[in-house]
Motif scaffolding. Structure first.
Motif, short mmCIF file in Angstrom:
data_model
loop_
_atom_site.label_atom_id
_atom_site.label_comp_id
_atom_site.label_asym_id
_atom_site.label_seq_id
_atom_site.Cartn_x
_atom_site.Cartn_y
_atom_site.Cartn_z
N GLN A 13 15.89 87.26 32.99
CA GLN A 13 16.35 88.08 34.11
C GLN A 13 15.14 88.64 34.84
OE1 GLN A 13 18.22 92.18 33.73
NE2 GLN A 13 20.04 91.01 34.38
N VAL A 14 15.11 88.45 36.14
CA VAL A 14 14.02 88.97 36.96
C VAL A 14 14.60 90.00 37.92
CG1 VAL A 14 12.25 88.44 38.69
CG2 VAL A 14 12.71 86.82 36.82
N ARG A 15 14.06 91.23 37.83
CA ARG A 15 14.54 92.32 38.68
C ARG A 15 13.33 92.93 39.39
NH1 ARG A 15 17.98 96.33 35.08
NH2 ARG A 15 18.41 97.19 37.17
N VAL A 16 13.36 92.81 40.73
CA VAL A 16 12.29 93.37 41.56
C VAL A 16 12.94 94.18 42.67
CG1 VAL A 16 10.34 92.87 43.10
CG2 VAL A 16 10.72 91.46 41.05
N THR A 17 12.42 95.38 42.90
CA THR A 17 12.98 96.26 43.92
C THR A 17 13.00 95.57 45.29
OG1 THR A 17 12.15 98.21 42.76
CG2 THR A 17 12.77 98.50 45.09
N GLY A 18 14.17 95.59 45.92
CA GLY A 18 14.31 94.99 47.25
C GLY A 18 14.79 93.56 47.21
N PHE A 19 14.95 92.97 46.00
CA PHE A 19 15.39 91.59 45.88
C PHE A 19 16.62 91.53 44.98
CE2 PHE A 19 10.92 91.27 46.88
CZ PHE A 19 10.85 90.20 47.73
N PRO A 20 17.51 90.57 45.21
CA PRO A 20 18.65 90.40 44.30
C PRO A 20 18.18 89.93 42.94
CG PRO A 20 18.53 88.58 45.87
CD PRO A 20 17.52 89.59 46.32
N THR A 21 18.90 90.35 41.91
CA THR A 21 18.53 89.97 40.55
C THR A 21 18.72 88.48 40.34
OG1 THR A 21 19.18 92.15 39.72
CG2 THR A 21 19.04 90.36 38.11
N ARG A 22 17.74 87.87 39.70
CA ARG A 22 17.81 86.43 39.40
C ARG A 22 17.91 86.23 37.89
NH1 ARG A 22 15.60 82.66 42.62
NH2 ARG A 22 16.64 81.27 41.14
N THR A 23 18.80 85.33 37.45
CA THR A 23 18.95 85.02 36.03
C THR A 23 18.94 83.52 35.83
OG1 THR A 23 21.37 85.02 36.19
CG2 THR A 23 20.31 87.11 35.61
N ALA A 24 18.51 83.10 34.65
CA ALA A 24 18.48 81.68 34.30
C ALA A 24 18.40 81.54 32.79
CB ALA A 24 17.29 80.98 34.97
N SER A 25 18.64 80.30 32.32
CA SER A 25 18.61 80.04 30.90
C SER A 25 17.81 78.77 30.62
CB SER A 25 20.05 79.88 30.37
OG SER A 25 20.05 79.62 28.98
N PHE A 26 16.99 78.79 29.53
CA PHE A 26 16.11 77.66 29.22
C PHE A 26 16.10 77.40 27.72
CE2 PHE A 26 14.61 79.78 33.01
CZ PHE A 26 14.43 78.73 33.91
N ARG A 27 15.74 76.19 27.35
CA ARG A 27 15.69 75.81 25.95
C ARG A 27 14.38 76.24 25.27
NH1 ARG A 27 19.37 72.56 23.66
NH2 ARG A 27 20.99 71.63 25.01
N SER A 28 13.33 76.42 26.08
CA SER A 28 12.03 76.81 25.49
C SER A 28 11.51 78.07 26.17
CB SER A 28 11.01 75.69 25.64
OG SER A 28 10.64 75.52 26.99
N LYS A 29 10.75 78.84 25.44
CA LYS A 29 10.17 80.05 25.99
C LYS A 29 9.12 79.72 27.05
CE LYS A 29 8.15 84.49 24.69
NZ LYS A 29 7.70 85.36 23.58
N LYS A 30 8.44 78.60 26.86
CA LYS A 30 7.43 78.17 27.82
C LYS A 30 8.05 77.92 29.20
CE LYS A 30 3.88 74.66 28.66
NZ LYS A 30 3.22 73.44 28.12
N ALA A 31 9.18 77.22 29.20
CA ALA A 31 9.88 76.94 30.46
C ALA A 31 10.38 78.23 31.11
CB ALA A 31 11.04 75.97 30.24
N ALA A 32 10.87 79.15 30.27
CA ALA A 32 11.36 80.43 30.78
C ALA A 32 10.23 81.24 31.41
CB ALA A 32 12.01 81.22 29.65
N THR A 33 9.08 81.25 30.75
CA THR A 33 7.93 82.00 31.26
C THR A 33 7.44 81.41 32.58
OG1 THR A 33 7.27 82.54 28.98
CG2 THR A 33 5.59 82.79 30.71
N GLU A 34 7.43 80.09 32.70
CA GLU A 34 6.99 79.43 33.92
C GLU A 34 7.95 79.74 35.08
OE1 GLU A 34 4.75 77.00 36.51
OE2 GLU A 34 4.33 78.04 34.62
#
Length: 361
Positions: A14-35
């Motif tokens: 989950q990515v939350r930044v002031t002034g932007f809509p919240t973005r969510t996603a799901s990944f199989r690896s932590k590396k892909a999620a971090t990227e």
């Protein structure tokens, strides 16, 4: 701020930044999620995020409708945009802008090239063959024009509306159009054609000016008496294909015809060429009939421009001079210089035969 949580075999982000809509996603690896977090936060920092959201929300039909209503009227070649965009709307209008990839546009480019069409007036004589509607194939250049129009729309959507951050048409290859067509009048054809056009004073003046100045039909259509200096024999062509005004010089018979033409003008109308009823002057029917009567085959009005360029090159005009006279690009001008070079070859051969004698067996 970004949070990454592991739930079972997946990493939920989950990515939350002031002034932007919240973005969510799901990944199989932590590396892909971090990227993904890195890329998403980077887009937000660069201002691309909102555009990508808009691209997933807006359809091509939305973009075409707005473009036709707000932008086309500002364009010099708006008529072409109005005729081309309905095809894209019919084919891909329901797709989101984010779905229009270069691969998809390439697929529809090829469909367009392979398809055929009937004229807007299927009941006209030129559109009927033995009672059946006549079908036509689009040339490579016409297909490329469809791409140019779509690309122009995407450029506007990216730069002005901020609906997308990418123009997919930029990565679609255009079809090969070959070396380009150069058809010009031979001396005998020119005499026959001008003999026929002389039967209609306005048509004759229009044709002679095109042949004498290398002006396009549209440039003569938009010519105003306020931009004509008869004493100096100079025309200011304000409306040109490349949007760069240029001067044209008129001399001899062409100037005489223009002076004669200017003696009778329509009150309140500054256009040099206008129909007796005050409408835009239509030369096409008369010109086609004159070509037919003169037995000049496979010749279009625009070929008068090719003819003028060829004659100028034969008289020694340089590429720079040709560009100044006709507003051509250097790649186009080289065709006419090449034709002049072919003539030069004949001249050299005659000179050699005269001073050295014919080739011995």
């Amino acid at each position: 701020m970004a949070t990454i949580r592991k739930r079972g075999e997946h990493y939920h982000v989950q990515v939350r930044v002031t002034g932007f809509p919240t973005r969510t996603a799901s990944f199989r690896s932590k590396k892909a999620a971090t990227e993904w977090v890195r890329l998403t936060e980077g887009e937000m920092a660069e201002g691309k995020h909102f555009r990508n959201v808009e691209a997933r929300r807006r359809t091509l039909a939305d973009a075409i409708d707005r473009y036709l209503n707000q932008e086309v009227g500002k364009l010099r070649d708006g008529r072409m945009h109005r005729s081309v965009l309905p095809w894209w709307r019919e084919q891909l209008g329901s797709r989101k802008l984010a779905q229009l990839t270069p691969a998809l546009i390439t697929e529809y480019r090829d469909r367009l090239a392979a398809s055929s069409y009937t004229r807007a007036r299927p009941d006209s004589k030129r559109s009927i063959v033995k009672g059946e509607p006549r079908r036509f194939k689009r040339s490579a250049q016409t297909v490329n024009n469809y791409l140019v129009v779509l690309g122009s729309l995407f450029t506007t959507a990216r730069r002005q509306w901020h609906w997308t951050s990418y123009n997919p048409v930029a990565d679609v290859a255009k079809l090969s159009t070959g070396r380009g067509r150069v058809r010009y009048l031979s001396e005998d054809e020119r005499k026959r054609l001008l003999t026929e056009t002389a039967k209609d004073a306005i048509l004759h003046t229009f044709v002679v000016l095109a042949l004498a100045t290398a002006a396009r039909a549209g440039e003569l259509w938009n010519l105003r008496w306020g931009d004509v200096e008869l004493r100096e024999g100079q025309l200011l062509l304000r409306v040109t294909k490349n949007a760069q005004p240029r001067s044209a010089w008129v001399q001899g018979e062409a100037l005489r015809l223009l002076e004669q033409h200017g003696k009778v003008r329509r009150l309140g109308d500054d256009r040099v060429f206008v129909s007796p009823k005050g409408r835009r002057y239509r030369y096409q029917t008369g010109f086609v009939a004159a070509c037919r009567a003169a037995n000049v085959q496979g010749f279009r009005f625009h070929d008068l421009r090719h003819s003028a360029a060829t004659y100028l090159a034969r008289e020694g005009a340089t590429e720079q001079q040709l560009r100044a006279i006709g507003g051509w690009k250097s790649s186009v001008v080289s065709r006419y210089v090449h034709l002049a070079a072919q003539d030069a070859r004949t001249v050299v051969a005659k000179m050699n035969d005269k001073i050295l004698g014919p080739r011995r067996s």
